[in-house]
Design a protein around this motif. Sequence first.
Motif, mmCIF file in Angstrom:
data_model
loop_
_atom_site.group_PDB
_atom_site.id
_atom_site.type_symbol
_atom_site.label_atom_id
_atom_site.label_comp_id
_atom_site.label_asym_id
_atom_site.label_seq_id
_atom_site.Cartn_x
_atom_site.Cartn_y
_atom_site.Cartn_z
ATOM 1 N N ALA A 270 0.827 -1.206 0.000
ATOM 2 C CA ALA A 270 0.000 0.000 0.000
ATOM 3 C C ALA A 270 0.865 1.261 0.000
ATOM 4 O O ALA A 270 0.544 2.244 -0.698
ATOM 5 C CB ALA A 270 -0.930 -0.010 1.204
ATOM 6 N N TYR A 271 1.953 1.238 0.752
ATOM 7 C CA TYR A 271 2.857 2.396 0.740
ATOM 8 C C TYR A 271 3.559 2.518 -0.608
ATOM 9 O O TYR A 271 3.741 3.632 -1.124
ATOM 10 C CB TYR A 271 3.876 2.292 1.876
ATOM 11 C CG TYR A 271 3.366 2.848 3.180
ATOM 12 C CD1 TYR A 271 3.490 4.195 3.474
ATOM 13 C CD2 TYR A 271 2.734 2.028 4.092
ATOM 14 C CE1 TYR A 271 3.006 4.721 4.669
ATOM 15 C CE2 TYR A 271 2.233 2.534 5.290
ATOM 16 C CZ TYR A 271 2.379 3.883 5.577
ATOM 17 O OH TYR A 271 1.880 4.394 6.747
ATOM 18 N N ASP A 272 3.944 1.377 -1.184
ATOM 19 C CA ASP A 272 4.548 1.423 -2.515
ATOM 20 C C ASP A 272 3.571 2.028 -3.516
ATOM 21 O O ASP A 272 3.956 2.859 -4.367
ATOM 22 C CB ASP A 272 4.940 0.011 -2.963
ATOM 23 C CG ASP A 272 6.158 -0.522 -2.234
ATOM 24 O OD1 ASP A 272 6.887 0.291 -1.616
ATOM 25 O OD2 ASP A 272 6.372 -1.753 -2.260
ATOM 26 N N ALA A 273 2.317 1.652 -3.420
ATOM 27 C CA ALA A 273 1.309 2.171 -4.340
ATOM 28 C C ALA A 273 1.080 3.662 -4.119
ATOM 29 O O ALA A 273 0.943 4.435 -5.076
ATOM 30 C CB ALA A 273 -0.001 1.400 -4.170
ATOM 31 N N ALA A 274 1.037 4.079 -2.858
ATOM 32 C CA ALA A 274 0.813 5.498 -2.558
ATOM 33 C C ALA A 274 1.937 6.355 -3.112
ATOM 34 O O ALA A 274 1.699 7.435 -3.671
ATOM 35 C CB ALA A 274 0.694 5.696 -1.047
ATOM 36 N N LEU A 275 3.157 5.886 -3.003
ATOM 37 C CA LEU A 275 4.296 6.646 -3.510
ATOM 38 C C LEU A 275 4.430 6.504 -5.023
ATOM 39 O O LEU A 275 4.770 7.461 -5.730
ATOM 40 C CB LEU A 275 5.571 6.190 -2.817
ATOM 41 C CG LEU A 275 5.670 6.586 -1.332
ATOM 42 C CD1 LEU A 275 6.805 5.840 -0.654
ATOM 43 C CD2 LEU A 275 5.868 8.089 -1.185
ATOM 44 N N GLY A 276 4.138 5.306 -5.519
ATOM 45 C CA GLY A 276 4.269 5.083 -6.958
ATOM 46 C C GLY A 276 3.209 5.805 -7.762
ATOM 47 O O GLY A 276 3.462 6.267 -8.879
ATOM 48 N N ALA A 277 2.017 5.949 -7.207
ATOM 49 C CA ALA A 277 0.932 6.602 -7.939
ATOM 50 C C ALA A 277 1.092 8.113 -7.992
ATOM 51 O O ALA A 277 0.461 8.774 -8.820
ATOM 52 C CB ALA A 277 -0.413 6.251 -7.298
ATOM 53 N N LEU B 155 -2.921 8.105 2.322
ATOM 54 C CA LEU B 155 -3.026 7.527 0.988
ATOM 55 C C LEU B 155 -2.702 6.041 1.004
ATOM 56 O O LEU B 155 -3.336 5.246 0.287
ATOM 57 C CB LEU B 155 -2.101 8.264 0.022
ATOM 58 C CG LEU B 155 -2.552 9.685 -0.341
ATOM 59 C CD1 LEU B 155 -1.484 10.386 -1.174
ATOM 60 C CD2 LEU B 155 -3.884 9.654 -1.093
ATOM 61 N N ALA B 156 -1.734 5.645 1.831
ATOM 62 C CA ALA B 156 -1.433 4.215 1.945
ATOM 63 C C ALA B 156 -2.628 3.459 2.504
ATOM 64 O O ALA B 156 -2.980 2.368 2.018
ATOM 65 C CB ALA B 156 -0.196 4.008 2.816
ATOM 66 N N ARG C 37 4.691 13.067 -5.446
ATOM 67 C CA ARG C 37 4.613 14.501 -5.171
ATOM 68 C C ARG C 37 3.402 14.820 -4.304
ATOM 69 O O ARG C 37 3.460 15.687 -3.425
ATOM 70 C CB ARG C 37 4.540 15.273 -6.487
ATOM 71 C CG ARG C 37 5.838 15.245 -7.275
ATOM 72 C CD ARG C 37 5.775 16.163 -8.486
ATOM 73 N NE ARG C 37 7.048 16.171 -9.212
ATOM 74 C CZ ARG C 37 7.299 16.957 -10.239
ATOM 75 N NH1 ARG C 37 6.357 17.799 -10.676
ATOM 76 N NH2 ARG C 37 8.464 16.911 -10.852
ATOM 77 N N ARG C 38 2.303 14.132 -4.563
ATOM 78 C CA ARG C 38 1.113 14.348 -3.731
ATOM 79 C C ARG C 38 1.280 13.695 -2.363
ATOM 80 O O ARG C 38 0.958 14.275 -1.333
ATOM 81 C CB ARG C 38 -0.117 13.781 -4.434
ATOM 82 C CG ARG C 38 -1.388 13.983 -3.608
ATOM 83 C CD ARG C 38 -2.566 13.242 -4.193
ATOM 84 N NE ARG C 38 -3.740 13.393 -3.333
ATOM 85 C CZ ARG C 38 -4.751 12.553 -3.329
ATOM 86 N NH1 ARG C 38 -4.748 11.490 -4.134
ATOM 87 N NH2 ARG C 38 -5.778 12.752 -2.522
ATOM 88 N N ALA C 39 1.785 12.471 -2.338
ATOM 89 C CA ALA C 39 1.881 11.721 -1.086
ATOM 90 C C ALA C 39 2.808 12.389 -0.080
ATOM 91 O O ALA C 39 2.625 12.246 1.132
ATOM 92 C CB ALA C 39 2.358 10.299 -1.364
ATOM 93 N N LEU C 40 3.807 13.113 -0.578
ATOM 94 C CA LEU C 40 4.789 13.733 0.304
ATOM 95 C C LEU C 40 4.527 15.217 0.527
ATOM 96 O O LEU C 40 5.331 15.896 1.168
ATOM 97 C CB LEU C 40 6.193 13.530 -0.278
ATOM 98 C CG LEU C 40 6.612 12.068 -0.454
ATOM 99 C CD1 LEU C 40 7.983 11.980 -1.111
ATOM 100 C CD2 LEU C 40 6.602 11.328 0.871
#
Length: 416
Positions: A71-78, A295-296, A81-84
């Motif tokens: 889920a964290y990989d998906a949040a960062l991969g998607a 997001l995750a 810039r938004r996730a951070l």
Amino acid sequence: MPAPVSRRTPVPAVAATTPLAPPPALAARVRSVGSSPVREILALTERPGVVSFAGGLPAPELFDTGGLRAAYDAALGAGARRALQYSTTEGVPELRAAVAGRASARGLATGAEEVLVTTGSQQGLSLLAAALVEPGDTVLVENPTYLAALQSFALAGARLVAVPCDGEGIVPDALARIVARERPKLLYTVPTFQNPTGRTLPAARRAAVAAVAARLGLWLVEDDPYGELRYEGSDIPWLAAHPGAEDRTALLGSFSKVMAPGLRLGWLRAPAGLLRAAVLAKQAADLHTSTVDQLAAAHYLGASDLDAHVGSVRDAYRARRDALLAGLPGALPAGSAWNRPEGGMFVWARLPEGYDATALLATAVAHEVAFVPGAPFFTGPADPRTLRLSFTAHTPAEIGEGLARLGRAIAAHPGG
């Protein structure tokens, strides 16, 4: 080349013998609120080898580590810039919608606009205290009740008044009398698998509590961190779903017990005016809850079957509860009593006359076992014979060993 001339104003030296004035005192609200005894006991029992029934800790071996990593990989991969990046105070739309959907599926029609994402449900308590409580306001609480709620309301300057309870929770007739006499601002309750007692308020009493709140004018703060951890019996509708409670109930939920506490994700569902006030309080507290964590969690809820995961957690916890209940007759002295919770994390026990659970704790820790004395959970006079035992963090075999140590500690306790 000449050295540059400093333009700074010289600071006069302070002679070593010059007395220094102390800084101003801390705020009275902080000085008057004590530390949580549970947190202090947890620190005491962190050393390896101690079987601790003290903390209400989820079992870490049951965390869905792989699903959360994905889920964290998906949040960062998607969209890293938004996730951070900073986010809105109310929470990311995906997670608010997911929370609303889960609440609706449990029988309480909820829209995403009714949800505020919080940094754990504990923050939700603090936000409600800030939004509702003026110094000197009366807040009603169950007796005993959740320690950190007592801290939150005390920090806001509330006057805490205990509502009479029995083995099933709040006694509605007694609640009506206290509301009429004390004119409180709100009632705080954990009606399902309560902390610390594990008891559950029956449906008829919930309806009666909602009716009292509607008739006499009272906010209801319903805390539900354990409601999905049911091991037997049927689900009971939230207080917020009862007639009369719709416009006056703030419902708190958490992902700590069903996903992972390290996410620090909770939520608050409340009527529009109160929700807006909580948003303003959160803006002053932390601006917003971690974007990447939200997001995750939203990705996890979309890609994984949380209900199936919770089902496996319930199976494990049911076996642990049963192991604790089966071992208590051999561990506690004759004349002790305890309840059988239908879910949650805690068993509430009472030792025979003459015992003091707080005094017993030191002997128990010396035998490498720990529990939480019940006295700190009470508002007003406490029952010193009570103790809370959490069963979720240890396997049935470890629970058996812990109870054997507890039995030896009780036998060795002076005066025990």
